[in-house]
Write a protein that holds these residues in place. Structure first.
Motif, short mmCIF file in Angstrom:
data_model
loop_
_atom_site.label_atom_id
_atom_site.label_comp_id
_atom_site.label_asym_id
_atom_site.label_seq_id
_atom_site.Cartn_x
_atom_site.Cartn_y
_atom_site.Cartn_z
N VAL A 29 0.86 -1.11 -0.03
CA VAL A 29 -0.01 0.25 -0.03
C VAL A 29 0.93 1.27 -0.15
O VAL A 29 0.67 2.09 -0.63
CB VAL A 29 -0.85 -0.11 1.16
N HIS A 30 1.96 1.17 0.65
CA HIS A 30 2.86 2.38 0.89
C HIS A 30 3.42 2.61 -0.56
O HIS A 30 3.62 3.83 -0.91
CB HIS A 30 3.82 2.14 1.88
N ILE A 31 3.94 1.70 -1.35
CA ILE A 31 4.61 1.74 -2.75
C ILE A 31 3.37 2.04 -3.54
O ILE A 31 3.64 3.12 -4.28
CB ILE A 31 5.07 0.44 -3.15
N VAL A 32 2.35 1.77 -3.58
CA VAL A 32 1.36 2.06 -4.68
C VAL A 32 1.00 3.57 -4.33
O VAL A 32 0.69 4.49 -5.28
CB VAL A 32 -0.04 1.34 -4.51
N ARG A 33 0.78 4.15 -3.01
CA ARG A 33 0.46 5.38 -2.92
C ARG A 33 1.59 6.55 -3.38
O ARG A 33 1.26 7.55 -3.78
CB ARG A 33 0.39 5.59 -1.39
N SER A 34 3.06 6.20 -3.00
CA SER A 34 3.95 6.79 -3.54
C SER A 34 4.04 6.98 -4.78
O SER A 34 4.25 8.05 -5.55
CB SER A 34 5.28 6.55 -2.75
N GLU A 35 3.83 5.88 -5.81
CA GLU A 35 3.66 6.03 -7.00
C GLU A 35 2.47 6.92 -7.68
O GLU A 35 2.74 7.38 -8.62
CB GLU A 35 3.66 4.51 -7.72
N VAL A 36 1.45 6.80 -7.04
CA VAL A 36 0.30 7.53 -7.41
C VAL A 36 0.32 8.99 -7.16
O VAL A 36 0.39 9.62 -8.19
CB VAL A 36 -0.81 7.05 -6.81
N ARG A 37 1.14 9.49 -6.05
CA ARG A 37 1.58 10.80 -5.81
C ARG A 37 2.85 11.21 -6.96
O ARG A 37 2.50 12.25 -7.44
CB ARG A 37 2.25 10.66 -4.54
N ARG A 38 3.31 10.39 -7.36
CA ARG A 38 4.71 10.64 -8.34
C ARG A 38 4.06 10.81 -9.62
O ARG A 38 4.19 11.87 -10.25
CB ARG A 38 5.74 9.47 -8.26
N LEU A 39 3.07 10.06 -10.02
CA LEU A 39 2.33 10.29 -11.26
C LEU A 39 1.69 11.44 -11.31
O LEU A 39 1.30 12.22 -12.35
CB LEU A 39 1.52 8.91 -11.69
N GLU A 40 1.04 11.77 -10.24
CA GLU A 40 0.00 13.01 -10.06
C GLU A 40 0.98 14.22 -10.34
O GLU A 40 0.65 15.25 -11.04
CB GLU A 40 -0.49 13.08 -8.74
N GLY A 41 2.26 14.35 -9.71
CA GLY A 41 3.09 15.37 -9.90
C GLY A 41 3.61 15.39 -11.46
O GLY A 41 3.70 16.38 -12.11
N THR A 42 3.76 14.25 -12.10
CA THR A 42 4.43 14.34 -13.57
C THR A 42 3.31 14.54 -14.22
O THR A 42 3.61 15.55 -15.05
CB THR A 42 4.74 12.77 -13.77
N PHE A 43 1.90 14.30 -14.04
CA PHE A 43 0.71 14.71 -14.96
C PHE A 43 0.49 16.25 -14.79
O PHE A 43 0.18 16.96 -15.56
CB PHE A 43 -0.41 13.85 -14.83
N GLY A 44 0.65 16.68 -13.31
CA GLY A 44 0.26 17.84 -12.98
C GLY A 44 1.27 18.88 -13.78
O GLY A 44 0.89 19.84 -14.26
N ALA A 45 2.55 18.69 -13.83
CA ALA A 45 3.66 19.46 -14.35
C ALA A 45 3.32 19.54 -15.98
O ALA A 45 3.47 20.63 -16.73
CB ALA A 45 5.02 18.88 -13.99
N ARG A 46 2.89 18.23 -16.61
CA ARG A 46 2.71 18.25 -18.03
C ARG A 46 1.39 18.94 -18.37
O ARG A 46 1.32 19.69 -19.40
CB ARG A 46 2.39 16.91 -18.52
N PHE A 47 0.21 18.99 -17.54
CA PHE A 47 -0.88 19.66 -18.01
C PHE A 47 -0.66 21.31 -17.80
O PHE A 47 -0.96 22.12 -18.43
CB PHE A 47 -2.01 19.51 -16.76
N ASP A 48 0.27 21.64 -16.73
CA ASP A 48 0.89 23.15 -16.61
C ASP A 48 1.49 23.50 -17.90
O ASP A 48 1.20 24.71 -18.19
CB ASP A 48 1.49 23.46 -15.37
N ALA A 49 2.18 22.73 -18.16
CA ALA A 49 3.14 23.06 -19.44
C ALA A 49 2.06 23.23 -20.68
O ALA A 49 2.21 24.27 -21.51
CB ALA A 49 4.20 22.16 -19.85
N MET A 50 1.14 22.48 -20.81
CA MET A 50 0.30 22.32 -21.90
C MET A 50 -0.64 23.44 -21.75
O MET A 50 -0.93 24.10 -22.80
CB MET A 50 -0.53 20.91 -21.91
N ASP A 51 -1.05 24.03 -20.41
CA ASP A 51 -1.99 24.99 -20.39
C ASP A 51 -1.43 26.28 -20.79
O ASP A 51 -1.73 27.24 -21.36
CB ASP A 51 -2.38 25.32 -18.99
N ARG A 52 -0.02 26.51 -20.43
CA ARG A 52 0.76 27.75 -21.06
C ARG A 52 1.11 27.65 -22.39
O ARG A 52 1.06 28.73 -23.08
CB ARG A 52 2.21 27.64 -20.26
#
Length: 68
Positions: A29-52
């Motif tokens: 569960v700890h590993i899955v949560r950390s991977e989900v947080r990492r993916l959220e950060g990656t996609f959040g950065a990509r969406f921010d760049a796309m929005d710009r």
């Protein structure tokens, strides 16, 4: 082995099995949560760049500023 020894061994092995199962599931569960947080950060950065990029295209093409 007597009856008492057999039940003691069964109890010890059962406790060891449940303990191992608990540790493995907690770590999973700890590993899955950390991977989900990492993916959220990656996609959040990509969406921010796309929005710009979209805002730059809107300004360049239509002279529209969508308000940042």
């Amino acid at each position: 082995m007597s009856d008492a020894q057999t039940w003691t061994v069964i109890g010890v092995l059962g406790a060891a099995f449940l303990g191992t199962l608990t540790i493995v599931s907690t770590l999973f569960v700890h590993i899955v949560r950390s991977e989900v947080r990492r993916l959220e950060g990656t996609f959040g950065a990509r969406f921010d760049a796309m929005d710009r990029d979209i805002q730059a295209l809107m300004r360049h093409t239509f002279g529209i500023d969508r308000g940042e």
